[in-house]
Design a protein around this motif. Structure first.
Motif, PDB file in Angstrom:
ATOM      1  N   LEU A  19      -0.266  20.714   3.838  1.00 31.32           N
ATOM      2  CA  LEU A  19       0.310  19.783   2.878  1.00 31.32           C
ATOM      3  C   LEU A  19       1.774  20.122   2.590  1.00 31.32           C
ATOM      4  CD1 LEU A  19      -2.626  19.340   0.322  1.00 31.32           C
ATOM      5  CD2 LEU A  19      -1.930  17.813   2.175  1.00 31.32           C
ATOM      6  N   ASN A  20       2.093  21.413   2.563  1.00 31.89           N
ATOM      7  CA  ASN A  20       3.480  21.815   2.343  1.00 31.89           C
ATOM      8  C   ASN A  20       4.389  21.283   3.448  1.00 31.89           C
ATOM      9  OD1 ASN A  20       5.638  23.765   1.095  1.00 31.89           O
ATOM     10  ND2 ASN A  20       5.628  24.231   3.271  1.00 31.89           N
ATOM     11  N   SER A  21       3.883  21.260   4.671  1.00 33.49           N
ATOM     12  CA  SER A  21       4.702  20.801   5.799  1.00 33.49           C
ATOM     13  C   SER A  21       5.071  19.324   5.674  1.00 33.49           C
ATOM     14  CB  SER A  21       3.962  21.033   7.120  1.00 33.49           C
ATOM     15  OG  SER A  21       2.829  20.191   7.232  1.00 33.49           O
ATOM     16  N   MET A  22       4.304  18.584   4.884  1.00 32.40           N
ATOM     17  CA  MET A  22       4.592  17.165   4.693  1.00 32.40           C
ATOM     18  C   MET A  22       5.791  16.928   3.789  1.00 32.40           C
ATOM     19  SD  MET A  22       0.746  15.661   4.222  1.00 32.40           S
ATOM     20  CE  MET A  22      -0.425  15.656   5.580  1.00 32.40           C
ATOM     21  N   SER A  23       6.207  17.956   3.064  1.00 31.44           N
ATOM     22  CA  SER A  23       7.303  17.809   2.112  1.00 31.44           C
ATOM     23  C   SER A  23       8.672  17.881   2.760  1.00 31.44           C
ATOM     24  CB  SER A  23       7.214  18.899   1.043  1.00 31.44           C
ATOM     25  OG  SER A  23       7.475  20.179   1.619  1.00 31.44           O
ATOM     26  N   LEU A  24       8.721  18.416   3.986  1.00 27.95           N
ATOM     27  CA  LEU A  24       9.972  18.604   4.719  1.00 27.95           C
ATOM     28  C   LEU A  24      10.887  19.601   4.004  1.00 27.95           C
ATOM     29  CD1 LEU A  24      10.431  17.096   7.420  1.00 27.95           C
ATOM     30  CD2 LEU A  24      12.314  15.908   6.330  1.00 27.95           C
ATOM     31  N   HIS A  25      10.285  20.474   3.194  1.00 28.23           N
ATOM     32  CA  HIS A  25      11.037  21.567   2.589  1.00 28.23           C
ATOM     33  C   HIS A  25      10.991  22.746   3.553  1.00 28.23           C
ATOM     34  CE1 HIS A  25      12.211  20.236  -1.452  1.00 28.23           C
ATOM     35  NE2 HIS A  25      11.128  19.499  -1.444  1.00 28.23           N
ATOM     36  N   ASP A  26      11.186  23.950   3.042  1.00 29.19           N
ATOM     37  CA  ASP A  26      11.138  25.134   3.886  1.00 29.19           C
ATOM     38  C   ASP A  26       9.715  25.436   4.332  1.00 29.19           C
ATOM     39  OD1 ASP A  26      13.890  25.600   3.553  1.00 29.19           O
ATOM     40  OD2 ASP A  26      13.537  26.677   1.685  1.00 29.19           O
ATOM     41  N   ASN A  44       0.814  -1.211   0.000  1.00 30.21           N
ATOM     42  CA  ASN A  44       0.000   0.000   0.000  1.00 30.21           C
ATOM     43  C   ASN A  44       0.844   1.255   0.000  1.00 30.21           C
ATOM     44  OD1 ASN A  44      -2.679  -0.929  -0.096  1.00 30.21           O
ATOM     45  ND2 ASN A  44      -2.604  -1.518   2.055  1.00 30.21           N
ATOM     46  N   ILE A  45       2.007   1.187   0.651  1.00 29.44           N
ATOM     47  CA  ILE A  45       2.872   2.355   0.738  1.00 29.44           C
ATOM     48  C   ILE A  45       3.547   2.651  -0.591  1.00 29.44           C
ATOM     49  CG2 ILE A  45       5.012   3.247   1.760  1.00 29.44           C
ATOM     50  CD1 ILE A  45       4.202   1.874   4.363  1.00 29.44           C
ATOM     51  N   VAL A  46       4.084   1.618  -1.246  1.00 26.29           N
ATOM     52  CA  VAL A  46       4.876   1.840  -2.455  1.00 26.29           C
ATOM     53  C   VAL A  46       4.058   1.765  -3.734  1.00 26.29           C
ATOM     54  CG1 VAL A  46       6.938   0.982  -1.330  1.00 26.29           C
ATOM     55  CG2 VAL A  46       5.523  -0.608  -2.639  1.00 26.29           C
ATOM     56  N   SER A  47       2.763   1.430  -3.620  1.00 29.40           N
ATOM     57  CA  SER A  47       1.912   1.371  -4.801  1.00 29.40           C
ATOM     58  C   SER A  47       0.614   2.090  -4.504  1.00 29.40           C
ATOM     59  CB  SER A  47       1.640  -0.084  -5.187  1.00 29.40           C
ATOM     60  OG  SER A  47       0.935  -0.747  -4.139  1.00 29.40           O
ATOM     61  N   LYS A  48      -0.366   1.949  -5.347  1.00 27.33           N
ATOM     62  CA  LYS A  48      -1.661   2.557  -5.100  1.00 27.33           C
ATOM     63  C   LYS A  48      -2.350   1.782  -3.973  1.00 27.33           C
ATOM     64  CE  LYS A  48      -2.329   3.897  -9.928  1.00 27.33           C
ATOM     65  NZ  LYS A  48      -3.190   3.746 -11.112  1.00 27.33           N
ATOM     66  N   PRO A  49      -3.063   2.493  -3.064  1.00 27.02           N
ATOM     67  CA  PRO A  49      -3.259   3.940  -3.049  1.00 27.02           C
ATOM     68  C   PRO A  49      -2.274   4.686  -2.167  1.00 27.02           C
ATOM     69  CG  PRO A  49      -4.717   2.935  -1.477  1.00 27.02           C
ATOM     70  CD  PRO A  49      -3.957   1.804  -2.120  1.00 27.02           C
ATOM     71  N   GLY A  50      -1.507   3.935  -1.374  1.00 27.31           N
ATOM     72  CA  GLY A  50      -0.680   4.571  -0.354  1.00 27.31           C
ATOM     73  C   GLY A  50       0.336   5.579  -0.829  1.00 27.31           C
ATOM     74  N   GLU A  51       1.302   5.115  -1.627  1.00 28.79           N
ATOM     75  CA  GLU A  51       2.390   6.015  -2.010  1.00 28.79           C
ATOM     76  C   GLU A  51       1.877   7.199  -2.799  1.00 28.79           C
ATOM     77  OE1 GLU A  51       3.698   6.622  -5.196  1.00 28.79           O
ATOM     78  OE2 GLU A  51       5.376   7.829  -4.476  1.00 28.79           O
ATOM     79  N   ARG A  52       0.922   6.952  -3.704  1.00 31.32           N
ATOM     80  CA  ARG A  52       0.411   8.049  -4.527  1.00 31.32           C
ATOM     81  C   ARG A  52      -0.306   9.090  -3.679  1.00 31.32           C
ATOM     82  NH1 ARG A  52      -2.230   7.200 -10.174  1.00 31.32           N
ATOM     83  NH2 ARG A  52      -1.691   9.400 -10.110  1.00 31.32           N
ATOM     84  N   VAL A  53      -1.017   8.634  -2.665  1.00 33.13           N
ATOM     85  CA  VAL A  53      -1.710   9.581  -1.787  1.00 33.13           C
ATOM     86  C   VAL A  53      -0.712  10.501  -1.109  1.00 33.13           C
ATOM     87  CG1 VAL A  53      -3.045   9.815   0.339  1.00 33.13           C
ATOM     88  CG2 VAL A  53      -3.714   8.123  -1.388  1.00 33.13           C
ATOM     89  N   PHE A  54       0.360   9.927  -0.540  1.00 34.26           N
ATOM     90  CA  PHE A  54       1.344  10.739   0.167  1.00 34.26           C
ATOM     91  C   PHE A  54       2.190  11.565  -0.786  1.00 34.26           C
ATOM     92  CE2 PHE A  54       0.407   7.622   3.508  1.00 34.26           C
ATOM     93  CZ  PHE A  54       0.217   8.482   4.569  1.00 34.26           C
ATOM     94  N   ARG A  55       2.476  11.043  -1.979  1.00 34.34           N
ATOM     95  CA  ARG A  55       3.268  11.802  -2.944  1.00 34.34           C
ATOM     96  C   ARG A  55       2.464  12.975  -3.486  1.00 34.34           C
ATOM     97  NH1 ARG A  55       4.056  11.856  -8.509  1.00 34.34           N
ATOM     98  NH2 ARG A  55       2.661  10.103  -8.851  1.00 34.34           N
ATOM     99  N   ILE A  56       1.196  12.721  -3.833  1.00 35.08           N
ATOM    100  CA  ILE A  56       0.360  13.766  -4.411  1.00 35.08           C
ATOM    101  C   ILE A  56       0.080  14.865  -3.400  1.00 35.08           C
ATOM    102  CG2 ILE A  56      -1.968  14.256  -5.291  1.00 35.08           C
ATOM    103  CD1 ILE A  56      -1.829  11.544  -6.725  1.00 35.08           C
ATOM    104  N   ARG A  57      -0.179  14.502  -2.149  1.00 34.25           N
ATOM    105  CA  ARG A  57      -0.476  15.531  -1.155  1.00 34.25           C
ATOM    106  C   ARG A  57       0.716  16.451  -0.966  1.00 34.25           C
ATOM    107  NH1 ARG A  57      -0.142  12.302   4.682  1.00 34.25           N
ATOM    108  NH2 ARG A  57       2.107  12.179   4.697  1.00 34.25           N
ATOM    109  N   THR A  58       1.940  15.874  -0.988  1.00 37.18           N
ATOM    110  CA  THR A  58       3.138  16.689  -0.865  1.00 37.18           C
ATOM    111  C   THR A  58       3.282  17.613  -2.060  1.00 37.18           C
ATOM    112  OG1 THR A  58       4.276  14.978   0.412  1.00 37.18           O
ATOM    113  CG2 THR A  58       5.651  16.629  -0.677  1.00 37.18           C
ATOM    114  N   GLY A  59       3.053  17.063  -3.268  1.00 41.66           N
ATOM    115  CA  GLY A  59       3.163  17.858  -4.482  1.00 41.66           C
ATOM    116  C   GLY A  59       2.170  19.002  -4.516  1.00 41.66           C
ATOM    117  N   VAL A  60       0.951  18.745  -4.068  1.00 39.05           N
ATOM    118  CA  VAL A  60      -0.073  19.791  -4.041  1.00 39.05           C
ATOM    119  C   VAL A  60       0.345  20.913  -3.095  1.00 39.05           C
ATOM    120  CG1 VAL A  60      -2.424  20.322  -3.290  1.00 39.05           C
ATOM    121  CG2 VAL A  60      -1.988  18.310  -4.702  1.00 39.05           C
ATOM    122  N   GLY A  61       0.884  20.543  -1.943  1.00 39.82           N
ATOM    123  CA  GLY A  61       1.301  21.547  -0.977  1.00 39.82           C
ATOM    124  C   GLY A  61       2.341  22.498  -1.528  1.00 39.82           C
TER     125      GLY A  61
END
Length: 230
Positions: free
Chosen positions: A51-58, A7-24
């Motif tokens: 959502l931005n805070s999930m990216s661990l960027h600035d 679930n983490i490395v495929s749908k729906p898990g990884e995509r959910v966490f990747r997309i939320r970070t990208g949206v942020g």
């Protein structure tokens, strides 16, 4: 492979966490706050900040401040991802160094009063570290262990460690690789280019020549589509 890892490395898990970070980052920190490409209700701004805070960027404030300077002083010493200082510096080296005096000088000339007037930005800036810890480490780990029956160790390794490393390098690529390789059909004088190999990963930021030519457009490309733009 266990059900949790699947679930983490495929749908729906990884995509959910990747997309939320990208949206942020792409929708929030970049289009909304760095360029003011559109306005948004406070609830949308709050979601984007979270959502931005999930990216661990600035923090949103720092991201927007640096990014505005990046556009005004692209490929100059005031640009914190100046590609003329080499690929390594533009990609990740700048995060390992103190800001060059020219970067500090460039940032001092950037107007950020609109950011400071936003209570959501002020709150997120003041509590960046605890918010980031909760949203990028604790919450994803709890979701994986509780809903996907994954072990704590694997959840931390995949959803914090691996996800964070991949997200950072994908984000950094927009300031490094995309300023080196690709097509420049809108403004050939710019280092920013259209680099198709990164299309599946950058939420439209592979169309960087378009973005640097029309930085305030909410779209990432002229040929607007759901795969090219937020």
């Amino acid at each position: 492979m266990s059900e949790g890892v699947y679930n983490i490395v495929s749908k729906p898990g990884e995509r959910v966490f990747r997309i939320r970070t990208g949206v942020g980052i792409v929708v929030g920190s970049h289009r909304l706050w760095s360029h003011r490409s559109f306005s948004a209700h406070w609830s949308v701004r709050l979601i984007c900040a979270i959502l931005n805070s999930m990216s661990l960027h600035d923090s949103v404030f720092d991201f927007a401040w640096y990014h505005r300077a990046h556009h005004k002083y692209t490929d100059q010493m005031g640009d914190h991802t100046n590609i003329k200082r080499g690929f390594f510096y533009a990609h990740i080296g700048h995060t390992m160094l103190k800001d060059h005096p020219e970067i500090i000088k460039a940032k001092s000339k950037i107007d950020v009063t609109d950011l400071l007037e936003d209570p959501i930005i002020r709150f997120e800036r003041a509590f960046t570290i605890p918010i980031t810890i909760v949203m990028s480490l604790i919450l994803p780990t709890l979701i994986a262990t509780y809903f996907w029956n994954e072990s704590f160790y694997v959840a931390v390794v995949f959803l914090f460690g691996l996800r964070t490393v991949l997200a950072k390098h994908i984000g950094y690529a927009a300031g490094s690789i995309v300023h080196m390789k690709g097509f420049r059909e809108y403004d050939a004088s710019l280092s920013a280019a259209r680099f198709l190999p990164l299309k599946p990963f950058l939420f439209g930021e592979h169309e960087h020549n378009y973005h640097h030519t029309f930085p305030c457009d909410y779209r990432t490309s002229e040929s607007y589509s759901l795969t090219d733009s937020p």
